[in-house]
Design a protein around this motif. Structure first.
Motif, mmCIF file in Angstrom:
data_model
loop_
_atom_site.group_PDB
_atom_site.id
_atom_site.type_symbol
_atom_site.label_atom_id
_atom_site.label_comp_id
_atom_site.label_asym_id
_atom_site.label_seq_id
_atom_site.Cartn_x
_atom_site.Cartn_y
_atom_site.Cartn_z
ATOM 1 N N GLY A 74 -25.870 4.034 10.166
ATOM 2 C CA GLY A 74 -26.961 3.500 10.384
ATOM 3 C C GLY A 74 -26.963 1.935 9.841
ATOM 4 N N LYS A 75 -26.379 1.420 9.362
ATOM 5 C CA LYS A 75 -26.535 -0.473 8.705
ATOM 6 C C LYS A 75 -25.826 -1.457 9.708
ATOM 7 N N GLU A 76 -26.177 -2.677 9.154
ATOM 8 C CA GLU A 76 -25.562 -3.635 10.398
ATOM 9 C C GLU A 76 -24.882 -3.746 8.806
ATOM 10 N N ILE A 77 -22.848 -4.017 9.287
ATOM 11 C CA ILE A 77 -22.137 -4.077 8.602
ATOM 12 C C ILE A 77 -21.552 -6.506 8.308
ATOM 13 N N PRO A 78 -22.316 -5.859 7.081
ATOM 14 C CA PRO A 78 -21.972 -7.607 6.910
ATOM 15 C C PRO A 78 -20.572 -8.251 7.232
ATOM 16 N N ARG A 79 -20.461 -9.300 7.205
ATOM 17 C CA ARG A 79 -19.021 -9.956 6.774
ATOM 18 C C ARG A 79 -18.526 -10.194 5.396
ATOM 19 N N PRO A 80 -17.020 -9.631 4.679
ATOM 20 C CA PRO A 80 -16.859 -9.364 3.840
ATOM 21 C C PRO A 80 -16.827 -11.046 3.337
ATOM 22 N N LYS A 81 -16.739 -11.986 2.211
ATOM 23 C CA LYS A 81 -16.477 -12.908 1.685
ATOM 24 C C LYS A 81 -15.430 -13.036 2.016
ATOM 25 N N ILE A 135 0.915 -0.839 -0.037
ATOM 26 C CA ILE A 135 0.089 -0.066 -0.152
ATOM 27 C C ILE A 135 1.058 1.406 -0.160
ATOM 28 N N GLU A 136 0.979 2.115 -1.067
ATOM 29 C CA GLU A 136 1.004 2.843 -1.017
ATOM 30 C C GLU A 136 1.673 4.448 0.105
ATOM 31 N N ASP A 137 0.267 4.645 0.623
ATOM 32 C CA ASP A 137 0.951 5.564 2.108
ATOM 33 C C ASP A 137 -0.480 4.944 2.628
ATOM 34 N N ARG A 138 -0.418 5.442 3.863
ATOM 35 C CA ARG A 138 -1.748 4.812 4.652
ATOM 36 C C ARG A 138 -2.988 5.852 4.645
ATOM 37 N N GLU A 139 -2.793 7.278 4.344
ATOM 38 C CA GLU A 139 -3.997 8.130 3.817
ATOM 39 C C GLU A 139 -5.029 6.917 2.825
ATOM 40 N N ILE A 140 -4.388 6.161 2.448
ATOM 41 C CA ILE A 140 -5.316 5.940 1.318
ATOM 42 C C ILE A 140 -6.370 4.710 2.392
ATOM 43 N N LEU A 141 -5.940 3.911 2.927
ATOM 44 C CA LEU A 141 -6.179 3.084 3.677
ATOM 45 C C LEU A 141 -7.360 4.243 4.479
ATOM 46 N N GLU A 142 -7.097 5.213 4.952
ATOM 47 C CA GLU A 142 -7.787 5.829 6.316
ATOM 48 C C GLU A 142 -9.441 6.480 5.088
ATOM 49 N N GLN A 143 -8.807 7.267 4.204
ATOM 50 C CA GLN A 143 -10.093 7.777 3.053
ATOM 51 C C GLN A 143 -10.851 6.438 2.902
ATOM 52 N N LYS A 144 -10.176 5.252 2.944
ATOM 53 C CA LYS A 144 -10.976 3.730 2.126
ATOM 54 C C LYS A 144 -12.320 3.743 4.281
ATOM 55 N N ILE A 145 -11.713 3.854 4.414
ATOM 56 C CA ILE A 145 -12.522 3.918 5.996
ATOM 57 C C ILE A 145 -13.419 4.839 6.129
ATOM 58 N N LYS A 146 -13.312 6.236 5.790
ATOM 59 C CA LYS A 146 -13.967 6.635 5.723
ATOM 60 C C LYS A 146 -15.046 6.634 4.694
ATOM 61 N N GLU A 147 -14.825 6.256 3.426
ATOM 62 C CA GLU A 147 -15.923 5.820 2.616
ATOM 63 C C GLU A 147 -16.263 4.925 3.319
ATOM 64 N N LEU A 148 -16.182 3.602 3.771
ATOM 65 C CA LEU A 148 -16.944 2.621 4.266
ATOM 66 C C LEU A 148 -17.650 2.568 5.793
ATOM 67 N N GLU A 149 -17.342 3.950 6.204
ATOM 68 C CA GLU A 149 -18.114 4.837 7.152
ATOM 69 C C GLU A 149 -19.444 5.208 6.956
ATOM 70 N N LYS A 150 -19.084 6.423 5.174
ATOM 71 C CA LYS A 150 -20.456 6.752 5.525
ATOM 72 C C LYS A 150 -21.597 5.326 4.890
#
Ligand code: FMN
Length: 216
Positions: free
Chosen positions: A167-174, A148-163
């Protein structure tokens, strides 16, 4: 300045002197493991359920890492991980693993060898549900073991997933779930004075466990 070997020369811990005798061992190594893990939890050992797991890659290069032991299912030890991680690929290629627990506070080590398989959907779902939301989102966000190029990429992805999951239950990824380790060899090591430790192995012979004392 003192070099590292001089510093290490000064470390000379004694490992207590609690005897381990065959009569004290449970004939069932899973029960013996549970009893030692319970002791480690009781004395508040640091990360008592952390276990090192070693796999081999396709070039027979051995690789180790810690994971967290989470449960016993069908007499197998359960841990959870990413199904496309380096370890997952190694397990797919060769399901034989060895592992370790070490509880320095009570001078005990457990070694084991076994065969890994994927846990059932139910086992994986049940554990995933019990994880705090942060851990659930992190499982979605991480392409475990990939560069992974940068931690920022991961943190950005987390923000998007949080959105996305707000308000929803989080399913288990396959691509994420449990593994079972079916163990055919166990070794229980109790540290003792003057490096004269007690050590017992359990080997599975047909369906029976054979226990022997090993020289330290
Ligand atoms: C104490 C401890 C516990 C860990 N527990 C887990 C775990 O339960 N599952 C997991 O996938 N990684 C866990 N990790 C991270 C792994 O050690 C490792 O970095 C990761 O799984 C990637 O390994 P791999 O590239 O060999 O697949 C833990 C690390 C430590 C230090």
């Amino acid at each position: 300045m003192e070099n590292i070997s001089d510093k290490i020369l000064k470390i000379r811990s004694e490992y207590g002197d609690k005897a381990l005798v065959k009569e004290d061992l449970n004939p069932d190594p899973i029960k013996q493991f549970e009893s030692w893990l319970e002791n480690a939890i009781e004395i508040e050992a640091s990360e008592p359920n952390a276990m090192a797991i070693s796999t081999v890659d396709s070039q027979n290069n051995p690789r180790s890492r810690y994971v967290l032991f989470k449960n016993i299912v069908n007499d197998s030890l359960v841990f959870h991980s990413h199904y496309e991680s380096a370890k997952a690929k190694e397990i797919e290629n060769n399901p034989n693993v060895s592992g370790l627990f070490f509880w320095p506070e009570i001078y005990r080590q457990i070694r084991f060898e076994g065969v890994v398989s994927k846990a059932s959907r139910e086992v994986s779902d049940e554990y995933f549900k019990s994880r705090p939301r942060g851990g659930q989102i992190s499982a979605w966000a991480s392409d475990q073991s990939e560069e992974i190029e940068d931690r920022e990429i991961l943190e950005q992805k987390i923000k998007e997933l949080e959105k996305e999951f707000e308000g929803k239950e989080i399913p288990r990824p396959k691509f994420w779930g449990g593994y079972l380790i079916d163990i055919h060899y166990w070794e229980f090591w109790q540290g003792r004075k003057n490096r004269t430790h007690d050590r017992f192995s359990y080997s599975k012979v047909d369906t029976e466990w054979k226990t022997v004392r090993l020289s330290p």
